[in-house]
Design a protein around this motif. Sequence first.
Motif, short mmCIF file in Angstrom:
data_model
loop_
_atom_site.label_atom_id
_atom_site.label_comp_id
_atom_site.label_asym_id
_atom_site.label_seq_id
_atom_site.Cartn_x
_atom_site.Cartn_y
_atom_site.Cartn_z
N ARG A 208 0.83 -1.21 0.00
CA ARG A 208 0.00 0.00 0.00
C ARG A 208 0.86 1.25 0.00
NH1 ARG A 208 -3.27 -0.07 4.95
NH2 ARG A 208 -3.93 1.93 4.11
N GLU B 167 -0.56 4.36 -1.98
CA GLU B 167 -1.66 5.02 -1.27
C GLU B 167 -1.12 5.89 -0.14
OE1 GLU B 167 -4.32 2.01 0.11
OE2 GLU B 167 -4.29 0.98 -1.83
N ARG B 168 -0.17 5.36 0.61
CA ARG B 168 0.41 6.13 1.71
C ARG B 168 1.17 7.35 1.20
NH1 ARG B 168 1.79 0.94 3.84
NH2 ARG B 168 0.39 0.41 5.54
N GLU C 212 0.55 9.04 -1.50
CA GLU C 212 -0.45 10.02 -1.92
C GLU C 212 -1.05 10.74 -0.71
OE1 GLU C 212 -4.71 9.75 -4.11
OE2 GLU C 212 -3.07 8.55 -4.96
N GLU C 213 -1.35 9.98 0.37
CA GLU C 213 -1.88 10.59 1.59
C GLU C 213 -0.87 11.56 2.22
OE1 GLU C 213 -2.91 7.41 4.20
OE2 GLU C 213 -4.47 6.63 2.87
N GLN C 214 0.38 11.17 2.23
CA GLN C 214 1.40 12.03 2.82
C GLN C 214 1.58 13.31 2.00
OE1 GLN C 214 4.99 9.77 3.19
NE2 GLN C 214 4.12 8.37 4.70
N ARG C 215 1.52 13.19 0.69
CA ARG C 215 1.68 14.39 -0.15
C ARG C 215 0.49 15.33 0.01
NH1 ARG C 215 4.82 11.74 -5.14
NH2 ARG C 215 6.85 11.75 -4.11
N LYS C 216 -0.73 14.78 0.17
CA LYS C 216 -1.90 15.62 0.44
C LYS C 216 -1.74 16.31 1.80
CE LYS C 216 -5.32 12.99 -2.15
NZ LYS C 216 -6.49 12.09 -2.02
N ARG C 217 -1.29 15.57 2.78
CA ARG C 217 -1.10 16.11 4.12
C ARG C 217 -0.08 17.24 4.13
NH1 ARG C 217 2.09 12.20 7.48
NH2 ARG C 217 3.73 13.26 6.33
N ASP C 218 1.01 17.09 3.38
CA ASP C 218 2.10 18.05 3.41
C ASP C 218 1.97 19.17 2.38
OD1 ASP C 218 3.21 16.52 5.39
OD2 ASP C 218 4.58 15.45 4.06
N GLU C 219 0.90 19.17 1.61
CA GLU C 219 0.74 20.18 0.57
C GLU C 219 0.59 21.57 1.20
OE1 GLU C 219 -2.47 21.23 -2.93
OE2 GLU C 219 -2.26 19.16 -2.26
#
Length: 105
Positions: A81, A84-85, A87-94
């Motif tokens: 996964r 997926e992780r 992508e989640e981290q990049r959304k979080r750090d944007e």
Amino acid sequence: MNKIIIISLCALLLHQEAKAQTGPIAGFIRTNLIGHPVIHDKASWVFDPDVAIKRRRQFISLHGDKGEKLIERLGLGIDGRDEERLEEQRKRDEGHLGGLNFYLP
């Protein structure tokens, strides 16, 4: 009680003598003063002190200059996964400065 302790110590001493085939004094000297023969065995390893310099370029290409890609990959896990992780981290750090909120309102 004292007789039992003395008998068990004598039995232990006789067992060690039979096992080592040396006297108690020689066994004491070998184990406590000189050391077992395994301690005195010589060992040698092939060692190249310049291997780090030679492999530095390879490490930088794989893991980044300070290992930032390696740290990121370790944080993604190995269970399949990872995308997926990431992508989640990049959304979080944007919009964050290095992932920190300190400088943002």
